[in-house]
Write an enzyme that holds these catalytic residues in place. Structure first.
Site, PDB file in Angstrom:
ATOM      1  N   SER A 135      28.648   3.384  11.315  1.00 51.36           N
ATOM      2  CA  SER A 135      30.125   3.538  11.644  1.00 51.36           C
ATOM      3  C   SER A 135      30.631   1.508  11.800  1.00 51.36           C
ATOM      4  CB  SER A 135      30.625   3.976  12.615  1.00 51.36           C
ATOM      5  OG  SER A 135      29.991   5.128  12.242  1.00 51.36           O
ATOM      6  N   CYS A 136      30.621   0.656  11.005  1.00 53.24           N
ATOM      7  CA  CYS A 136      30.367  -0.685  11.132  1.00 53.24           C
ATOM      8  C   CYS A 136      32.672  -0.617  10.745  1.00 53.24           C
ATOM      9  CB  CYS A 136      29.733  -1.699  10.612  1.00 53.24           C
ATOM     10  SG  CYS A 136      28.075  -1.768  11.572  1.00 53.24           S
ATOM     11  N   GLY A 137      32.825  -2.294  11.040  1.00 55.86           N
ATOM     12  CA  GLY A 137      33.760  -1.643  10.373  1.00 55.86           C
ATOM     13  C   GLY A 137      33.950  -2.824   9.760  1.00 55.86           C
ATOM     14  N   PHE A 162      28.705  -1.762  14.431  1.00 53.23           N
ATOM     15  CA  PHE A 162      28.358  -0.716  15.795  1.00 53.23           C
ATOM     16  C   PHE A 162      27.094  -0.527  15.717  1.00 53.23           C
ATOM     17  CE2 PHE A 162      27.614   3.424  16.749  1.00 53.23           C
ATOM     18  CZ  PHE A 162      28.588   4.075  17.403  1.00 53.23           C
TER      19      PHE A 162
END
Length: 284
Positions: free
Chosen positions: A45-47, A265
């Site tokens: 879920s990294c942005g 994340f």
């Protein structure tokens, strides 16, 4: 989304196992697609955000816009019990030549034209003795690859917005400026040499004897980036803390035609300075 009972899930898993070929020994632990869930879309879920001028025009506005994107990726990162401790964030930009040429001139050394030098961004030990030893290893390693050291620069930072827990692991940050003969004629060859130098010096520092230990698993040493095209500013930050921490990013001379930002994340790893913003290089 329709709920599945543990009995139904176990039954489903049993069906999968029983119908699998005899050679198969494992089965997926994920339930089948249902409602808004799709196992094919199961990922971290990294942005990530990217800002660029399609005509390649460099400006400080690109950097500002990218930092604004990063600040709005806060929901893609995680926060611990300490509300000021994040999983890490950072930004990759093209090297702003005028900015660094003028800053290095203040330090007493001159940079060649853009593309003929590279910047290595380093996390270094806070202990002065260990830091000097690491610098000696770095300079010896880059010389082995035919690179000449032009000078070092302390990266100006402001850690007043960081929590005490983050400050406890905060490394010293320095930039090394190197060049080599023929860099302007073939920048691709220069980049390959920088890659080899980075791998070599990292191994030399990691494998050195540091009072019976190594630096491999610690945040006190890390090559953040090493390129003649791009430079990375990152750390164990919340998204908005990147701009607050690095003073270089606020200088109007700090220009780029592109910027890549990342808000981490953590899933199966602990937060750390070196694991933030995993992109070291970019085609610029």
């Amino acid at each position: 989304m329709e709920r599945i009972s543990s009995e139904e899930l176990q039954g489903h898993s049993a069906d999968v196992v029983s119908s699998a070929p005899a050679a198969a020994t494992t089965a997926t632990a994920l339930p089948p697609a249902q409602g808004m869930f799709d196992p094919d879309e199961n990922r971290d879920s990294c942005g990530v955000g990217f800002v660029a001028d399609i005509k390649g025009r460099k400006s400080h506005q690109i950097v500002k816009d990218a930092l604004y994107v990063l600040e709005n990726l806060e929901h893609r990162g995680a926060v611990g019990a300490d509300p000021l401790m994040g999983d890490g964030a950072g930004i990759l930009v093209q090297i702003p030549h005028q900015f660094f040429a003028e800053e290095c001139a203040k330090l007493g050394f001159t940079l060649p034209e853009a593309g003929r030098y590279a910047i290595g961004q380093f996390f270094l030990p806070r202990d002065a003795g260990e830091r000097e030893r690491a610098i000696e290893i770095i300079e010896r390693s880059v010389a082995t690859e035919g690179l000449s050291v032009l000078g070092w620069r302390d990266v100006p930072v402001d850690n007043s917005k960081l929590s005490e827990g983050v400050k406890a692991t905060e490394p010293v940050q320095k930039q090394i400026f190197v060049t080599c003969a023929g860099a302007a004629a073939d920048q691709e060859a220069f980049e390959r040499r920088l890659y080899i130098a980075r791998k070599l010096l990292s191994g030399d520092v990691y494998e050195a004897d540091w009072n019976g230990a190594t630096k491999r698993d610690l945040d006190s040493f890390y090559v953040v980036s090493f390129s003649s095209r791009t430079v990375v500013y990152k750390g164990m930050f919340l998204s908005y803390q990147v701009a607050a921490y690095y003073r270089d990013l606020h200088d109007e001379r700090f220009v780029s035609a592109l910027a890549l930002v990342h808000q981490r994340f953590s899933t199966n790893t602990f937060p750390s300075w070196k694991l933030a913003h995993p992109y070291r290089i970019g085609r610029a």
